[in-house]
Design an enzyme around this catalytic site. Structure first.
Site, mmCIF file in Angstrom:
data_model
loop_
_atom_site.group_PDB
_atom_site.id
_atom_site.type_symbol
_atom_site.label_atom_id
_atom_site.label_comp_id
_atom_site.label_asym_id
_atom_site.label_seq_id
_atom_site.Cartn_x
_atom_site.Cartn_y
_atom_site.Cartn_z
ATOM 1 N N SER A 44 -15.246 -7.330 -3.165
ATOM 2 C CA SER A 44 -14.838 -7.307 -1.769
ATOM 3 C C SER A 44 -16.766 -7.709 -1.622
ATOM 4 C CB SER A 44 -14.480 -6.597 -0.911
ATOM 5 O OG SER A 44 -14.470 -7.072 0.093
ATOM 6 N N THR B 155 -4.732 -10.006 3.845
ATOM 7 C CA THR B 155 -5.727 -10.786 2.983
ATOM 8 C C THR B 155 -4.828 -11.222 1.870
ATOM 9 O OG1 THR B 155 -5.874 -8.244 1.393
ATOM 10 C CG2 THR B 155 -7.252 -8.498 2.905
ATOM 11 N N SER C 223 -31.421 -21.053 1.585
ATOM 12 C CA SER C 223 -32.408 -22.227 1.390
ATOM 13 C C SER C 223 -32.265 -23.140 0.549
ATOM 14 C CB SER C 223 -34.136 -21.395 0.957
ATOM 15 O OG SER C 223 -34.082 -20.756 -0.393
ATOM 16 N N GLN C 224 -31.146 -22.469 -0.107
ATOM 17 C CA GLN C 224 -30.281 -23.822 -1.441
ATOM 18 C C GLN C 224 -29.544 -24.185 -0.497
ATOM 19 O OE1 GLN C 224 -32.764 -24.790 -4.230
ATOM 20 N NE2 GLN C 224 -33.742 -22.546 -3.011
ATOM 21 N N LYS C 225 -29.083 -24.367 0.723
ATOM 22 C CA LYS C 225 -27.811 -24.357 0.806
ATOM 23 C C LYS C 225 -26.341 -24.348 0.283
ATOM 24 C CE LYS C 225 -29.672 -27.870 3.708
ATOM 25 N NZ LYS C 225 -31.378 -27.100 3.777
ATOM 26 N N MET C 226 -26.895 -22.964 -0.626
ATOM 27 C CA MET C 226 -25.558 -22.610 -0.995
ATOM 28 C C MET C 226 -24.639 -21.427 -0.100
ATOM 29 S SD MET C 226 -26.706 -22.363 -4.449
ATOM 30 C CE MET C 226 -27.125 -23.633 -5.833
ATOM 31 N N PRO D 42 -11.251 2.663 0.471
ATOM 32 C CA PRO D 42 -12.773 2.869 -0.024
ATOM 33 C C PRO D 42 -13.518 3.758 0.939
ATOM 34 C CG PRO D 42 -11.632 0.843 1.021
ATOM 35 C CD PRO D 42 -10.753 2.585 1.270
ATOM 36 N N HIS E 64 -6.447 3.095 2.722
ATOM 37 C CA HIS E 64 -6.864 1.480 3.282
ATOM 38 C C HIS E 64 -5.350 0.541 4.201
ATOM 39 C CE1 HIS E 64 -8.191 -2.152 2.511
ATOM 40 N NE2 HIS E 64 -9.055 -1.813 1.248
ATOM 41 N N TYR F 294 1.257 -0.873 -0.733
ATOM 42 C CA TYR F 294 0.032 0.221 0.135
ATOM 43 C C TYR F 294 0.780 1.485 -0.104
ATOM 44 C CZ TYR F 294 -4.390 -2.735 1.014
ATOM 45 O OH TYR F 294 -5.500 -2.916 0.697
ATOM 46 N N LYS G 267 -29.276 -12.560 1.706
ATOM 47 C CA LYS G 267 -28.578 -14.000 1.608
ATOM 48 C C LYS G 267 -29.805 -15.350 2.092
ATOM 49 C CE LYS G 267 -27.449 -12.075 6.250
ATOM 50 N NZ LYS G 267 -26.847 -11.805 6.957
ATOM 51 N N TYR H 207 -10.093 -11.224 -8.099
ATOM 52 C CA TYR H 207 -10.028 -10.610 -7.128
ATOM 53 C C TYR H 207 -11.568 -10.151 -6.781
ATOM 54 C CZ TYR H 207 -8.152 -8.644 -2.818
ATOM 55 O OH TYR H 207 -6.992 -8.036 -1.707
ATOM 56 N N SER I 247 -11.535 -10.283 -1.039
ATOM 57 C CA SER I 247 -10.552 -10.224 -0.495
ATOM 58 C C SER I 247 -11.404 -11.370 0.418
ATOM 59 C CB SER I 247 -10.448 -9.117 -0.166
ATOM 60 O OG SER I 247 -11.441 -8.426 0.367
#
Length: 615
Positions: A543, A454, A413-416, A109, A332, A96, A408, A441, A443
């Protein structure tokens, strides 16, 4: 959900007993970042390249990797050098500081908080006063080392980043920057910086006995600051911090030759954090509001608006507009998003519960206005920074939106995994737009390790590429598409688990390359290969930054023809920000945001319409 737990730590108002030295004792017990086996990284690197480079290139890279891994060869020598190092987790921090592009848009950010109802200075200052007390409440947990340690799957996480965000600042250099942290001084800072109409003030937020000022007292102090900074014709000294780092480094050395300037700059650098009281922006529709708030957090809207109302080197700046636009921007180098979001969640909770308490009126000292002597040379530097900032403002293409159809809840509900589901949707959106897969990418936090920052989750996998190509193929049956989607989601989940356990490839490859620069006369061919350049050209830089607060983080793209995508998945909706550059003809933030919405809905429809096969 693994990545969620990473950033969730329930503070609440519970009594936390202070354990002396707990933070340091806890840190000492953390493992250091491992150096993965060389062969494993080479195999995983080749797999990561498969969907993004053509077969001829891939074959050439495979030959280079065979050579690189030979027993007694270059790879083995570099690997041994890395294994003997005390720690290679600091590489990230330094990368950085070596980065010379402006921190604005390119690295810092922003976070957009929910819009506030106030539309006048009283509301703005009441909110600011509450926010300041909330941050000081969080700071007391850091100071007393009573910040609850976060755990992931039974393993404690590195808490170091929490101790780096307050009372710290980036200092520009002409070749590389550094970060100073005054929190560890014998007499740590007791003031914050407040900036209004481009004028900076030192505001003491503690009484002489060490207790923090009340919301009421801070409000009165902010009123004084506001009233003594009404003139708007001041030079926006803060805009200097938005320039290219080498230019700012030169201007900085020139600026602090003057004793008054040096003292003023030092006061900003030492402050616990900065509060920017922004001028209102022209009215915007509700639909446009979030996007405009996003750019407001990232760059301030240009030299005519609020870009001079900042000190972009400051680790933490809270931005509160007179029109109810609220959020923050952070530098950052000292920390990733999750600790910042934990701080936000704590402050937002605190503000809900804290009421203005009338306090006995002890006369308080007038906040001190910071003076700057502006020479013609400094004026010239300011003009140059203004022009460069305005070019950046015009070039940033941004879309902040709320995907309201599900959150989410549906992937679960779809086990994903919700994160993997969103990442695969992003792959589909990009593929539909460009008819190719690109390096992506995401992070991954390395906080399971001491001072870990990261590593990269490479979201473009052989499995994701197979799914996105099949999704719109009429010759493929839905049951097959569902099986491929499930496989793509599981592949992403597996890469994520591997990354947070320190077994991903990017940090390791960077370590090997830096070791080669240190040890060898010439860089090994593997790092000069076209495939390596392609792999690091992240057209999608993404991200997931989950928060309890209904907010969204935003950042700029990392390559000229790329996108920056950040998202906060809530239970029943997802907050997204998508950024691109106008100077690139091939990118369009609003179109990618729309393609992402379509992809998410199409994936849901596919799963809903297809009877569950035995997967």
């Amino acid at each position: 959900e693994l990545m969620e737990i990473l950033v969730q730590c329930s503070f609440g108002r519970r009594k936390v007993t202070r354990i002396a030295g707990r933070y340091l004792a806890h840190q000492e017990g953390l493992p250091k970042l491992p150096v993965p086996p060389l062969q494993q990284t080479c195999e995983r690197y080749l797999a990561a390249l498969t969907p993004i480079v053509d077969p001829e290139e891939l074959n050439h890279t495979w030959q280079l990797l065979e050579e690189f891994q030979k027993p007694g060869g270059v790879g083995e020598r570099l690997q041994k050098g890395l294994e003997q190092r005390v720690s290679f987790s600091l590489y990230h921090f330094h990368s950085y500081l070596d980065y010379r592009m402006p921190v604005v848009v390119h690295s810092s950010p922003g976070v957009v908080l929910p819009r506030m109802e106030f539309s006048d200075r009283q509301g703005q200052m009441r909110y600011a006063a509450k926010l300041i007390t909330g941050v000081l409440d969080f700071k007391s947990m850091i100071d007393n080392e009573t910040l609850p340690v976060e755990y992931l799957g039974g393993k404690s996480l590195c808490m170091n980043q929490y101790y780096q965000v307050l009372s710290s600042c980036r200092i520009p250099g002409t070749k590389r920057d550094n970060v100073v942290n005054y929190a560890l001084d014998k007499r740590p800072p007791t003031h914050i910086t407040v900036v209004h109409n481009f004028q900076f003030f030192v505001l003491d937020v503690y009484n002489s006995n060490g207790t923090p000022l009340t919301v009421d007292q801070i409000y009165i102090q902010l009123e004084k600051i506001w009233s003594s900074s009404l003139q708007t014709n001041k030079e926006p000294i803060g805009i200097l911090t938005s320039n290219h780092r080498n230019s700012w480094g030169k201007a900085y050395n020139n600026l602090i030759k003057d004793k008054t300037n040096k003292e003023s700059v030092r006061a900003i650098q030492k402050s616990i954090f900065t509060v920017c009281l922004d001028a209102p922006l022209p009215c915007a529709s509700d639909d446009m509001y979030r996007t405009r708030a996003g750019v407001q957090m990232l760059h301030g809207g240009g030299s005519r608006w609020n870009s001079g109302n900042r000190w972009f080197d400051k680790t933490l700046q809270f931005i509160i507009g007179e029109d109810g636009t609220c959020g923050l921007i952070y530098e950052h180098a000292p920390a990733e998003g999750p600790p910042i979001v934990s701080l936000i969640d704590h402050v937002v909770q605190y503000m809900k519960s804290s009421e203005m308490v009338r306090t006995p009126m002890v006369p308080l000292r007038m906040p001190q206005k910071l003076r700057f002597n502006i020479t013609p040379e400094i004026k010239k530097d300011i003009e140059e920074a203004k022009q460069n900032m305005n070019i950046m403002v015009h070039d940033l293409d941004m879309k902040v939106s709320v995907f309201s159809h599900f959150g989410k809840d549906f992937p679960k509900s779809q086990k994903m995994s919700p994160d993997a589901f969103i990442q695969v949707a992003l792959q589909l959106a990009y593929y539909r737009f460009y008819k190719r897969c690109c390096p992506t990418y995401e992070s991954a936090s390395l906080r399971m390790f001491r001072l870990g920052r990261t590593d990269t989750i490479r979201s473009t996998s052989i499995d994701s590429a197979t799914f996105v190509k099949a999704m719109d193929d009429p010759a493929k049956h839905n049951t097959e598409k569902v099986a491929l989607l499930d496989k793509a989601v599981k592949a992403h989940r597996a890469y994520t688990d591997m990354a947070i356990r320190g077994q991903a490839i990017d940090r390791h490859m960077l370590g090997l390359k830096l070791q080669a620069i240190e040890d060898l006369a010439a860089l090994p061919e593997i790092f000069m290969d076209t495939s390596y350049a392609v792999a690091l050209h992240f057209n999608l830089s993404t991200s997931q930054v989950p928060a309890k607060t209904d907010c969204v983080m935003c950042f700029g793209p990392v390559v000229p023809d790329g996108y920056g995508v950040c998202y906060n998945p809530m239970d029943a909706h997802i907050n997204f920000s998508v950024s691109a550059f106008n100077s690139c003809q091939d990118t369009n933030a609003a179109r990618l945001a729309q393609a992402l919405e379509d992809a998410l809905l199409d994936m849901k429809t596919l799963l809903k319409q297809t009877p569950k096969a035995k997967l």
